[in-house]
Every structure is written in structure tokens, then in C-alpha cells.
Design a protein around this motif. Structure first.
Motif, mmCIF file in Angstrom:
data_model
loop_
_atom_site.group_PDB
_atom_site.id
_atom_site.type_symbol
_atom_site.label_atom_id
_atom_site.label_comp_id
_atom_site.label_asym_id
_atom_site.label_seq_id
_atom_site.Cartn_x
_atom_site.Cartn_y
_atom_site.Cartn_z
ATOM 1 N N TRP A 35 0.848 -1.190 0.000
ATOM 2 C CA TRP A 35 0.000 0.000 0.000
ATOM 3 C C TRP A 35 0.886 1.243 0.000
ATOM 4 O O TRP A 35 1.917 1.284 0.691
ATOM 5 N N ARG A 37 0.417 5.801 -0.376
ATOM 6 C CA ARG A 37 -0.558 6.879 -0.307
ATOM 7 C C ARG A 37 0.045 8.174 -0.835
ATOM 8 O O ARG A 37 1.254 8.334 -0.878
ATOM 9 N N TYR A 93 -5.179 6.404 -1.200
ATOM 10 C CA TYR A 93 -4.427 5.182 -0.913
ATOM 11 C C TYR A 93 -4.475 4.261 -2.126
ATOM 12 O O TYR A 93 -5.550 4.031 -2.705
ATOM 13 N N GLY A 117 -6.726 4.443 -6.899
ATOM 14 C CA GLY A 117 -6.728 4.753 -5.488
ATOM 15 C C GLY A 117 -8.108 4.894 -4.897
ATOM 16 O O GLY A 117 -9.121 5.004 -5.587
#
Length: 124
Positions: A35, A37, A93, A117
Motif C-alpha cells: 500500500w 498513499r 491510498y 486509489g
């Protein structure tokens, strides 16, 4: 591999949220997952990554101890459990995948494959 993240939304500071990322088009268990961001006006930031069978994981310093990456290879899904959320966690994210384990190089280089995202907004 194609990736699709979901589960973003608005949450109050101190709250929790779980993101999901569904994978298709390839054998999911062959990929390291992660992940990242990106907040408005800021560079992409590494959040966490997990190895093929979930035995190895590491996290960015800003989320360590609060966020947890997990995966369910039977469901072709990776999760990001976010606890004790702060306003500075507000970002889009992205889930990602890579065929190779490159450890901390992910922080600088990202991964091979990216999903669209999902926006997380943390209100104070």
C-alpha cells in the motif's frame, strides 16, 4: 495483475478504517503486495508491504504500530487495517503488487503494478 482498491471514506480522528484491494488476472499468491498513499501536494509515500504468504511485512515509519497489512490469497484480496487515524493520514491510498521481493527499495521505487486509489479523509 489488475488491482482495485475500495473502502475509503470519511472518518474522525482516532477512528479506524479497513481498505480492501481485489486482484485479478494473475496468480495472486505469486505477488508481493503493498500500500502507498499520496496526500494533496505531497509525494507518494510508502505505507506497508507483505510477502507472498504473509510471513514478511514492513511499514513506513509514519504508520508503524497503527496500520496493518494482511492478505487472503484464497480470496485474491489484500487489506489495510488503519487504526488511531490522524488528520495527516488523509490521502489517496493505492494498492500495488510486485513479482519480486525488493524490500526497502519499494519505498523509493514503488511496485510494478498499481490499482486505482481510494480516498481516505480523516477529520479532526
Amino acid at each position: 495483475v489488475q488491482l482495485q482498491a475500495s473502502g475509503g471514506g470519511l472518518v474522525q480522528a482516532g477512528g479506524s478504517l479497513r481498505l480492501s484491494c481485489s486482484a485479478s488476472g494473475a496468480t495472486f499468491s505469486n505477488y508481493v503486495v503493498g500500500w502507498f498513499r499520496q496526500a494533496p501536494g505531497k509525494e507518494r509515500e510508502f505505507v506497508g508491504a507483505m510477502g507472498w504468504r504473509g510471513s514478511s511485512a514492513f511499514y513506513g515509519d509514519s504508520v508503524k504500530g497503527r496500520f496493518t497489512v494482511s492478505r487472503d490469497n484464497a480470496k485474491n484480496t489484500v487489506y489495510l487495517q488503519m487504526n488511531s487515524l490522524k488528520p495527516e493520514d488523509t490521502a489517496v491510498y493505492y494498492c500495488a503488487a510486485d513479482r519480486n521481493w525488493r524490500g526497502t527499495d519499494y519505498v523509493r521505487d514503488g511496485m510494478e503494478h498499481w490499482g486505482k486509489g481510494t480516498l481516505v479523509t480523516v477529520s479532526s
